[in-house]
Design a protein around this motif. Structure first.
Motif, PDB file in Angstrom:
ATOM      1  N   PRO A  13       0.747  -1.212  -0.167  1.00  0.00           N
ATOM      2  CA  PRO A  13       0.123  -0.179   0.041  1.00  0.00           C
ATOM      3  C   PRO A  13       0.923   1.345  -0.042  1.00  0.00           C
ATOM      4  O   PRO A  13       0.824   2.073   1.055  1.00  0.00           O
ATOM      5  N   THR A  14       1.844   1.377  -1.062  1.00  0.00           N
ATOM      6  CA  THR A  14       2.590   2.677  -1.121  1.00  0.00           C
ATOM      7  C   THR A  14       2.160   3.407  -2.172  1.00  0.00           C
ATOM      8  O   THR A  14       2.622   4.472  -2.773  1.00  0.00           O
ATOM      9  N   GLY A  15       0.984   3.274  -2.848  1.00  0.00           N
ATOM     10  CA  GLY A  15       0.483   4.060  -4.000  1.00  0.00           C
ATOM     11  C   GLY A  15      -0.838   3.273  -4.563  1.00  0.00           C
ATOM     12  O   GLY A  15      -1.112   2.327  -4.115  1.00  0.00           O
ATOM     13  N   LEU A  16      -1.662   3.981  -5.484  1.00  0.00           N
ATOM     14  CA  LEU A  16      -2.613   3.489  -6.098  1.00  0.00           C
ATOM     15  C   LEU A  16      -2.322   2.067  -7.105  1.00  0.00           C
ATOM     16  O   LEU A  16      -1.308   2.282  -7.697  1.00  0.00           O
ATOM     17  N   LEU A  17      -3.286   1.173  -7.155  1.00  0.00           N
ATOM     18  CA  LEU A  17      -3.059   0.210  -7.934  1.00  0.00           C
ATOM     19  C   LEU A  17      -3.304   0.580  -9.350  1.00  0.00           C
ATOM     20  O   LEU A  17      -4.034   1.420  -9.804  1.00  0.00           O
ATOM     21  N   HIS A  18      -2.434   0.188 -10.353  1.00  0.00           N
ATOM     22  CA  HIS A  18      -2.503   0.469 -11.702  1.00  0.00           C
ATOM     23  C   HIS A  18      -2.893  -0.819 -12.625  1.00  0.00           C
ATOM     24  O   HIS A  18      -3.349  -1.949 -12.202  1.00  0.00           O
ATOM     25  N   LEU A  19      -2.909  -0.778 -14.057  1.00  0.00           N
ATOM     26  CA  LEU A  19      -3.161  -1.569 -14.882  1.00  0.00           C
ATOM     27  C   LEU A  19      -2.547  -2.810 -14.879  1.00  0.00           C
ATOM     28  O   LEU A  19      -2.848  -4.075 -14.900  1.00  0.00           O
ATOM     29  N   GLY A  20      -1.064  -2.708 -14.331  1.00  0.00           N
ATOM     30  CA  GLY A  20      -0.350  -3.963 -14.303  1.00  0.00           C
ATOM     31  C   GLY A  20      -0.869  -4.583 -12.844  1.00  0.00           C
ATOM     32  O   GLY A  20      -0.825  -5.992 -12.871  1.00  0.00           O
ATOM     33  N   ALA A 164       4.645 -20.928 -16.778  1.00  0.00           N
ATOM     34  CA  ALA A 164       4.462 -20.103 -18.007  1.00  0.00           C
ATOM     35  C   ALA A 164       5.859 -20.080 -18.903  1.00  0.00           C
ATOM     36  O   ALA A 164       5.539 -20.121 -20.240  1.00  0.00           O
ATOM     37  N   ILE A 165       6.777 -20.160 -18.318  1.00  0.00           N
ATOM     38  CA  ILE A 165       8.062 -20.186 -18.987  1.00  0.00           C
ATOM     39  C   ILE A 165       8.719 -21.615 -18.938  1.00  0.00           C
ATOM     40  O   ILE A 165       9.045 -22.241 -17.736  1.00  0.00           O
ATOM     41  N   MET A 166       8.815 -21.977 -20.029  1.00  0.00           N
ATOM     42  CA  MET A 166       9.314 -23.894 -20.246  1.00  0.00           C
ATOM     43  C   MET A 166       8.483 -24.619 -19.378  1.00  0.00           C
ATOM     44  O   MET A 166       9.054 -25.306 -18.420  1.00  0.00           O
ATOM     45  N   PRO A 167       7.228 -24.546 -19.435  1.00  0.00           N
ATOM     46  CA  PRO A 167       6.417 -25.278 -18.654  1.00  0.00           C
ATOM     47  C   PRO A 167       6.716 -26.916 -18.874  1.00  0.00           C
ATOM     48  O   PRO A 167       6.974 -27.293 -19.680  1.00  0.00           O
ATOM     49  N   GLY A 215       4.787 -11.246 -12.235  1.00  0.00           N
ATOM     50  CA  GLY A 215       5.549 -10.625 -13.180  1.00  0.00           C
ATOM     51  C   GLY A 215       6.776 -11.236 -13.646  1.00  0.00           C
ATOM     52  O   GLY A 215       7.566 -11.627 -12.749  1.00  0.00           O
ATOM     53  N   LYS A 216       7.443 -11.239 -14.831  1.00  0.00           N
ATOM     54  CA  LYS A 216       8.415 -11.777 -15.533  1.00  0.00           C
ATOM     55  C   LYS A 216       9.739 -11.079 -14.696  1.00  0.00           C
ATOM     56  O   LYS A 216      10.712 -11.487 -14.607  1.00  0.00           O
ATOM     57  N   ASP A 217       9.225  -9.711 -14.446  1.00  0.00           N
ATOM     58  CA  ASP A 217      10.431  -9.022 -13.582  1.00  0.00           C
ATOM     59  C   ASP A 217      10.845  -9.503 -12.466  1.00  0.00           C
ATOM     60  O   ASP A 217      12.104  -9.144 -11.885  1.00  0.00           O
ATOM     61  N   LEU A 218      10.078 -10.550 -11.664  1.00  0.00           N
ATOM     62  CA  LEU A 218      10.466 -11.170 -10.367  1.00  0.00           C
ATOM     63  C   LEU A 218      11.051 -12.561 -10.762  1.00  0.00           C
ATOM     64  O   LEU A 218      11.465 -13.256  -9.701  1.00  0.00           O
ATOM     65  N   PHE A 219      11.259 -12.932 -12.154  1.00  0.00           N
ATOM     66  CA  PHE A 219      11.858 -14.246 -12.332  1.00  0.00           C
ATOM     67  C   PHE A 219      13.224 -14.335 -11.359  1.00  0.00           C
ATOM     68  O   PHE A 219      13.239 -15.738 -10.842  1.00  0.00           O
ATOM     69  N   ASP A 220      14.002 -13.781 -11.380  1.00  0.00           N
ATOM     70  CA  ASP A 220      15.338 -14.017 -10.899  1.00  0.00           C
ATOM     71  C   ASP A 220      15.453 -13.842  -9.546  1.00  0.00           C
ATOM     72  O   ASP A 220      15.961 -14.544  -8.776  1.00  0.00           O
ATOM     73  N   SER A 221      14.332 -13.072  -9.064  1.00  0.00           N
ATOM     74  CA  SER A 221      14.325 -13.166  -7.450  1.00  0.00           C
ATOM     75  C   SER A 221      13.730 -14.485  -6.959  1.00  0.00           C
ATOM     76  O   SER A 221      14.047 -14.989  -5.660  1.00  0.00           O
ATOM     77  N   THR A 222      13.220 -15.333  -7.835  1.00  0.00           N
ATOM     78  CA  THR A 222      12.809 -16.642  -7.408  1.00  0.00           C
ATOM     79  C   THR A 222      13.794 -17.431  -7.064  1.00  0.00           C
ATOM     80  O   THR A 222      13.625 -18.346  -5.901  1.00  0.00           O
ATOM     81  N   TRP A 223      14.926 -17.346  -7.553  1.00  0.00           N
ATOM     82  CA  TRP A 223      16.140 -18.158  -7.076  1.00  0.00           C
ATOM     83  C   TRP A 223      16.168 -17.875  -5.498  1.00  0.00           C
ATOM     84  O   TRP A 223      16.859 -18.828  -4.777  1.00  0.00           O
ATOM     85  N   ILE A 224      16.400 -16.502  -5.089  1.00  0.00           N
ATOM     86  CA  ILE A 224      16.664 -16.260  -3.610  1.00  0.00           C
ATOM     87  C   ILE A 224      15.625 -17.173  -2.878  1.00  0.00           C
ATOM     88  O   ILE A 224      15.857 -17.592  -1.773  1.00  0.00           O
ATOM     89  N   HIS A 225      14.240 -16.897  -3.530  1.00  0.00           N
ATOM     90  CA  HIS A 225      13.368 -17.635  -2.569  1.00  0.00           C
ATOM     91  C   HIS A 225      13.217 -19.241  -2.663  1.00  0.00           C
ATOM     92  O   HIS A 225      13.200 -19.778  -1.483  1.00  0.00           O
ATOM     93  N   TYR A 239       5.638 -21.805  -9.812  1.00  0.00           N
ATOM     94  CA  TYR A 239       5.661 -20.445 -10.255  1.00  0.00           C
ATOM     95  C   TYR A 239       5.030 -20.426 -11.641  1.00  0.00           C
ATOM     96  O   TYR A 239       5.222 -21.222 -12.287  1.00  0.00           O
ATOM     97  N   GLN A 240       4.488 -19.169 -11.784  1.00  0.00           N
ATOM     98  CA  GLN A 240       3.896 -18.885 -13.085  1.00  0.00           C
ATOM     99  C   GLN A 240       4.422 -17.201 -13.215  1.00  0.00           C
ATOM    100  O   GLN A 240       3.561 -16.303 -12.819  1.00  0.00           O
ATOM    101  N   HIS A 241       5.319 -16.815 -14.006  1.00  0.00           N
ATOM    102  CA  HIS A 241       5.822 -15.460 -14.334  1.00  0.00           C
ATOM    103  C   HIS A 241       5.056 -14.988 -15.472  1.00  0.00           C
ATOM    104  O   HIS A 241       5.683 -15.489 -16.597  1.00  0.00           O
ATOM    105  N   HIS A 242       4.073 -14.268 -15.440  1.00  0.00           N
ATOM    106  CA  HIS A 242       3.516 -13.646 -16.420  1.00  0.00           C
ATOM    107  C   HIS A 242       4.049 -12.408 -17.232  1.00  0.00           C
ATOM    108  O   HIS A 242       4.878 -11.882 -16.628  1.00  0.00           O
ATOM    109  N   ARG A 243       3.633 -12.030 -18.435  1.00  0.00           N
ATOM    110  CA  ARG A 243       4.155 -10.981 -18.972  1.00  0.00           C
ATOM    111  C   ARG A 243       3.605  -9.683 -18.220  1.00  0.00           C
ATOM    112  O   ARG A 243       2.703  -9.821 -17.247  1.00  0.00           O
ATOM    113  N   LEU A 244       4.231  -8.604 -18.335  1.00  0.00           N
ATOM    114  CA  LEU A 244       4.180  -7.219 -17.827  1.00  0.00           C
ATOM    115  C   LEU A 244       3.360  -6.273 -18.522  1.00  0.00           C
ATOM    116  O   LEU A 244       3.291  -6.314 -19.830  1.00  0.00           O
ATOM    117  N   ILE A 245       2.418  -5.509 -18.076  1.00  0.00           N
ATOM    118  CA  ILE A 245       1.779  -4.591 -18.676  1.00  0.00           C
ATOM    119  C   ILE A 245       2.607  -3.199 -18.954  1.00  0.00           C
ATOM    120  O   ILE A 245       3.157  -2.946 -17.693  1.00  0.00           O
TER     121      ILE A 245
END
Length: 281
Positions: A13-20, A164-167, A215-225, A239-245
């Motif tokens: 809750p650091t701002g309004l939600l957008h289309l993404g 989503a990526i190499m299922p 989103g796909k922007d968090l794919f590399d963070s998944t290794w940490i998790h 996991y399912q890393h989807h496209r970004l808006i």
């Protein structure tokens, strides 16, 4: 994609939600059917979180036609769980007093070459790696010693599956690739008592999340998790890393982009069905 899955949408809750955010929430809700869709409020950054933005999250998501069970998990109410997890990780952690400027300067030294960035920011050069947790001060962050973590687990690689990526195939990252490309990530930030990476792993396990959509922007963070899940003996979900808006210039949407806020579309008379059409859903 995952029948009967437990999914979650976890905004801050650091701002309004957008289309993404709308796209991410709608995808998580869709993939849960006929399972459970959960809402989680990630409000560990108390300096930036606002109650009015949290209220707006509930209103905008309900306007989109989404529902979820109560009570909603709020990370600010789970600090004890994060402290417990951090205590379990103590043998593999160390306190770090370096600021971003210190890290940038160390990485910019002639012998080090150009600074390298990973999913947790600039890759830490290990300046404080020899410090002991007993010497931790109030202004220190707590870092995971990645090499020690892999050695403690007795493994030389990590793996996870993405719907989503190499299922159907494992994504694999070696120990050396993790150390070189991600490094010693922060598990507890100054003034927070935890970090996004630690909190999200503990919370996903607590809520029995079986499919993480994001989103796909968090794919590399998944290794940490995945590494933290293994150390803490927690299950690794699918996991399912989807496209970004993105905006018209191809840039990923940010919360400061008020023109694409869900609230702005609502006020202009756009319907939830039109939002779905706009997002290709």
């Amino acid at each position: 994609m995952a029948d009967g899955a437990v999914t979650r949408f976890a905004p801050s809750p650091t701002g309004l939600l957008h289309l993404g955010h709308a796209y991410a929430a709608l995808i998580a809700h869709r993939e849960a059917a006929p399972g459970r869709f959960l809402l989680r409020i990630e409000d560990i950054d108390r300096a930036r979180c606002r109650s009015e933005f949290e209220t707006a999250i509930y209103e905008d998501l309900r306007w989109l036609g989404l529902d979820w069970p109560d009570p909603v998990m709020r990370q600010s109410e789970r600090m004890a769980a994060y402290r417990d997890a951090l205590t379990r990780l103590t043998p593999l952690t160390y306190p770090c007093k370096c600021r971003r400027g210190d890290i940038r300067a160390a990485l910019s030294a002639p012998q080090e070459g150009a600074p390298l960035a990973g999913p947790d920011g600039l890759i830490y050069p290990g300046t404080c790696r020899d410090r002991q947790m007993a010497d931790a001060g109030p202004d220190d962050v707590i870092r995971l010693d990645a090499a020690r973590a892999f050695d403690a687990l007795g493994i030389d690689h990590l793996s996870f599956r993405d719907a989503a990526i190499m299922p159907g195939h494992d994504h694999i990252l070696s120990r050396d690739q993790f150390i070189a490309g991600i490094g010693d990530v922060i598990l507890s930030r100054r003034g927070m008592g935890t970090s996004y990476h630690l909190a999200v792993v503990v919370d996903d396990a607590e809520q029995d999340i079986s499919l993480v959509t994001r989103g796909k922007d968090l794919f590399d963070s998944t290794w940490i998790h995945v590494l933290l899940q293994k150390i803490l003996d927690l299950p690794t979900p699918l996991y399912q890393h989807h496209r970004l808006i993105r905006d018209d210039a191809g840039k990923r949407l940010a919360k400061r982009d008020d023109a694409r806020a869900i609230r702005a579309f609502r006020e202009d008379g756009t319907s939830p069905a039109q939002i779905r059409d706009l997002l290709g859903l």
